[in-house]
Structures are given as C-alpha cells and as structure tokens.
Design an enzyme around this catalytic site. Structure first.
Site, mmCIF file in Angstrom:
data_model
loop_
_atom_site.group_PDB
_atom_site.id
_atom_site.type_symbol
_atom_site.label_atom_id
_atom_site.label_comp_id
_atom_site.label_asym_id
_atom_site.label_seq_id
_atom_site.Cartn_x
_atom_site.Cartn_y
_atom_site.Cartn_z
ATOM 1 N N TYR A 77 0.839 -1.215 0.000
ATOM 2 C CA TYR A 77 0.000 0.000 0.000
ATOM 3 C C TYR A 77 0.868 1.258 0.000
ATOM 4 O O TYR A 77 0.662 2.184 0.778
ATOM 5 C CB TYR A 77 -0.953 0.031 1.202
ATOM 6 C CG TYR A 77 -1.762 -1.224 1.377
ATOM 7 C CD1 TYR A 77 -2.636 -1.654 0.380
ATOM 8 C CD2 TYR A 77 -1.636 -1.987 2.532
ATOM 9 C CE1 TYR A 77 -3.368 -2.828 0.533
ATOM 10 C CE2 TYR A 77 -2.372 -3.147 2.692
ATOM 11 C CZ TYR A 77 -3.234 -3.561 1.691
ATOM 12 O OH TYR A 77 -3.938 -4.716 1.854
ATOM 13 N N ASP A 102 23.054 -2.395 24.436
ATOM 14 C CA ASP A 102 22.863 -1.180 25.254
ATOM 15 C C ASP A 102 23.928 -1.110 26.351
ATOM 16 O O ASP A 102 24.555 -0.066 26.573
ATOM 17 C CB ASP A 102 21.430 -1.089 25.814
ATOM 18 C CG ASP A 102 20.880 -2.409 26.350
ATOM 19 O OD1 ASP A 102 21.589 -3.437 26.267
ATOM 20 O OD2 ASP A 102 19.743 -2.412 26.858
ATOM 21 N N ASP A 156 28.192 -1.147 13.079
ATOM 22 C CA ASP A 156 28.214 0.191 12.472
ATOM 23 C C ASP A 156 28.115 1.261 13.558
ATOM 24 O O ASP A 156 28.942 2.183 13.628
ATOM 25 C CB ASP A 156 27.044 0.325 11.487
ATOM 26 C CG ASP A 156 26.925 1.734 10.941
ATOM 27 O OD1 ASP A 156 27.957 2.283 10.527
ATOM 28 O OD2 ASP A 156 25.810 2.283 10.950
#
Ligand code: NAD
Ligand code: IPM
Ligand code: MN
Length: 354
Positions: free
Chosen positions: A145, A222, A246
């Site tokens: 869509y 984290d 990265d």
C-alpha cells in the site's frame, strides 16, 4: 618490482579530498619498498548518478574484480536519499565480493585527546569486527500500500549460522593474532531479538570453545554502549552484527579521539575477491570542499590495505608516520583541535616518512 592494481573510488564529498592524500602517501611508500601502484580511478558516485541515473555503471563490479584491492573514500550526497546512494554503490560491493569481515580498529594514539577523562595514549586499543554481508543490512523486505495511509513496510534481518560462524571465527583468530588482551566481546540484543540474535549467541559460544585461551564475554548492545564509555580499556576484539558494529564503530572512533582517525578494512579473508579499504566516516557534507577534512582515517585505511597485500613493512611505516605526526601535535586538523589543512597534515606524514 611488484605492481599492485588498486581500484580507486573517491566517491562523494570529503571522499574526493581524502583519497588523493592517501594516494600521495601510497606513492611515497611504494618508492621505498620496491613497489608500483597502478591506480584505476573510477568516478562513480553522486555526480555519476545526476548524469546517468545510477551510482555506478552496469559492469562496474566486473571492472573491480580484477584489481588487487579497492580504495574508497565516501559515498553520500545531501540531494539524493542515502538508501539510494549507498545501495547503489558501497553496499553492493561489500555483498557481491562477500567482504564478510569489516575490521575497524580504534586506538588512542599518544598525543591525541580522548573526550573521556583520564584516558592516556595507548589505553584504548580495540578492534571492532563487524559482520558485513547480512543481518540487519540484508535488504530483504518491501512496501505494501505504498504511499497510502495504510502503508506497511517490512524490513527483515537475515542471520545465518554460516554467516555468524565465519565472522565470529575471524574475530577469535584476530584476538589470537593480536596477542594483546586475548579477549573477545560479542554484542547482540538477544533479549529482544530472540531468533537471529539468539542464533548469534549460541554460535558464538560454540565457536569460542575452540579457543580456550581467549576470554569471552557476551554483552547486550545497550550495556556495551555504556561500557565503551565506562571501561574502554577492557576491550580487545569486539564482534557484532552489521548494524550494531556500524553504530559501535562511530562510538569507538570518537572515544579514540576523532572519526577522522578511524580506518576500516572490508575483508574477504578467503581472498577470492578484492578487499575494500575505506575510512569509517562518511562524505561529511558539512565540511566538504574546504580543505579541512582529516585525511588520516583514509591514510590509515591504506596502511591496512598494504598489510592485507602482504606489504607489512610498508604498512607499519605509514602507521608509524601517522603516529609520529599525532605525537608531535603540530599538524592537526580541526577535529583534533588544530587548524592545519588536509594537505598540510599529509605533508607532515610524508615528511616523517622521508
Ligand atoms: P559523517 O561521517 O560524514 O560525518 C559525521 C560528522 O563527523 C560530521 O560533523 C563531519 O564533519 C565529521 N567528520 C567526518 N569525517 C571527518 C574527517 N575525516 N575529519 C573531520 N571531521 C569529520 O556522517 P554523516 O554526516 O552521518 O553522513 C554524511 C553522509 O555520508 C550521508 O550521506 C551518509 O549516508 C554517508 N556515509 C557514508 C559512509 C561511507 O561511504 N562509508 C559512511 C558514513 C556515512
Ligand atoms: C559505514 C556507513 C555505512 C554503513 C552506510 C553509509 C550505509 O555508515 O560504513 O559505517 O552503515 O555500513
Ligand atoms: Mn557507519
């Protein structure tokens, strides 16, 4: 005399400024080591896109394949969407040549100031080994869509046991070869990404059992980000997925002083294809065209290239000249607190080599 054919893609923005400087250094070191470089310059990138509607011509990969190595500057232009430029040039080379180990050292050179308090030269000395062909960069997905209010985007990560195993093994072997802290940290987010990254964790532990003298740790990304700041001196080799590698390699670059000092090697350790060498940084449009970009990341990348091409003595000579310039602290670009130009910093490196 040995001749090495180097494909050169300066690319965009500051890539066009740092690559000529790296070539000057390569020419100078070649003269002293009985080497000849045959540079093949390919003017691919944003300008090529504006003219021809694509970043590189069809057949480009065939042109690169016959070279001994590829030296790349940077890719990216403010007027073209990044997914167009990068999926049109840099990422296809990494994938087509199966350059599965992206090696990104971060070393705090004596004389360089880390933004972290109390860190002296030599205390940060780590290498990030980033998976470079699959994971979050597999570019599998699509839109449904398109441009409708109910639009759906699917972006799938692809993790394969073979892909994980080979990069993890490369990282463990690198820790053995470095023989420094003999430690490898593997970074995932398997608490939330319970399939691909759970496979990564399992594979890492399996392969690590073959390396009893290497101490290992598995960290969630984290916590790893926090620990890069809190205890950077504890890291030796760090292995991570394509996306996490990265992100963490910009972080490791800045704690070691500047992204203008961060080199990288995109390696095919099996030597089936030419490996590619490039600075970690991008096209830096905010400073491009002013002659102030730091050329040392590109110069150190060419030192990594020399190493890969089995010219270890030449590689060390380039690296030592860079280290001497940094230790002296006279010729520095603005990112390192100086006011020297790109050209002047390279001149200083060439002087140290003379
Ligand atoms: P960037 O690395 O280009 O720049 C980030 C910041 O660091 C900027 O403030 C820049 O001025 C500074 N910087 C970078 N290299 C420097 C150097 N050698 N000396 C001094 N300062 C330096 O990242 P960005 O701004 O996020 O991206 C700019 C463009 O580059 C985007 O189009 C992006 O997609 C692309 N990019 C390409 C590569 C690549 O080709 N390998 C890598 C990263 C980003
Ligand atoms: C890098 C860059 C690229 C990457 C981008 C420009 C696609 O950030 O080489 O670090 O994410 O691999
Ligand atoms: Mn990056």
């Amino acid at each position: 005399m040995k001749t090495l054919t180097i494909a050169v893609i300066a690319g965009d923005g500051v890539g066009l400024e740092v690559v000529p400087q790296a070539k000057r250094v390569l020419q100078a070191v070649a003269r002293k080591h009985n080497l000849t470089f045959a540079f093949q310059d390919f003017e691919w990138g944003a300008e090529h896109f504006f003219r021809w509607g694509k970043m590189m011509p069809s057949g480009a990969l065939d042109l690169l394949q016959s070279c001994d190595a590829i030296l790349l500057g940077a890719v990216g232009h403010p007027d073209i969407p990044d997914h167009t430029t990068l999926n049109g040039l840099l990422l296809p080379i990494r994938r087509a040549f199966d350059l599965y180990a992206n090696v990104r050292p971060a070393y705090l050179y004596p004389g360089v100031k880390s933004p972290l308090a109390g860190r002296e030269g030599g205390q940060i000395d780590m290498v990030i080994v980033r998976e470079n062909t699959e994971g979050e960069y597999a570019q599998v997905g699509g839109f449904v869509y398109m441009a409708q209010p109910e639009e759906v985007a699917i972006q799938t990560s692809v993790f394969t046991r073979r892909g994980i195993e080979r990069v993890v093994r490369y990282a463990l072997e690198l820790a053995v070869k470095r023989n420094k802290k003999n430690r490898v940290a593997s970074i995932t987010k398997s608490n939330a990404q319970g399939y691909g990254m759970a496979l990564w964790d399992r594979t890492f532990h399996e392969v690590a059992t073959e390396f009893p003298n290497i101490e290992t740790e598995s960290l969630l990304v984290d916590a790893a980000a926090m620990n890069f700041i809190r205890r950077p001196e504890t890291f030796d080799v760090v292995v991570a997925s394509n996306l996490f590698g990265d992100i963490l390699s910009d972080l490791s670059a800045i704690i070691a002083g500047s992204i203008g000092l961060a080199p990288s090697a995109n390696l095919d350790p099996l030597r089936r294809y030419p490996s590619m060498f490039e600075p970690v940084h991008g096209s830096a449009p905010d400073i491009a065209g002013r002659g102030v970009v730091n050329p040392l990341a590109a110069i150190l990348s060419s030192s990594m290239m020399l190493d890969h091409l089995e010219e270890g003595a030449a590689a060390r000579e380039v690296e030592q000249a860079v280290a001497a310039v940094l230790a002296e602290g006279k010729a520095l670009t603005q990112d390192l607190g100086g006011s020297s130009s790109t050209q002047e910093v390279t001149d200083a490196v060439l002087e140290k080599m003379a």
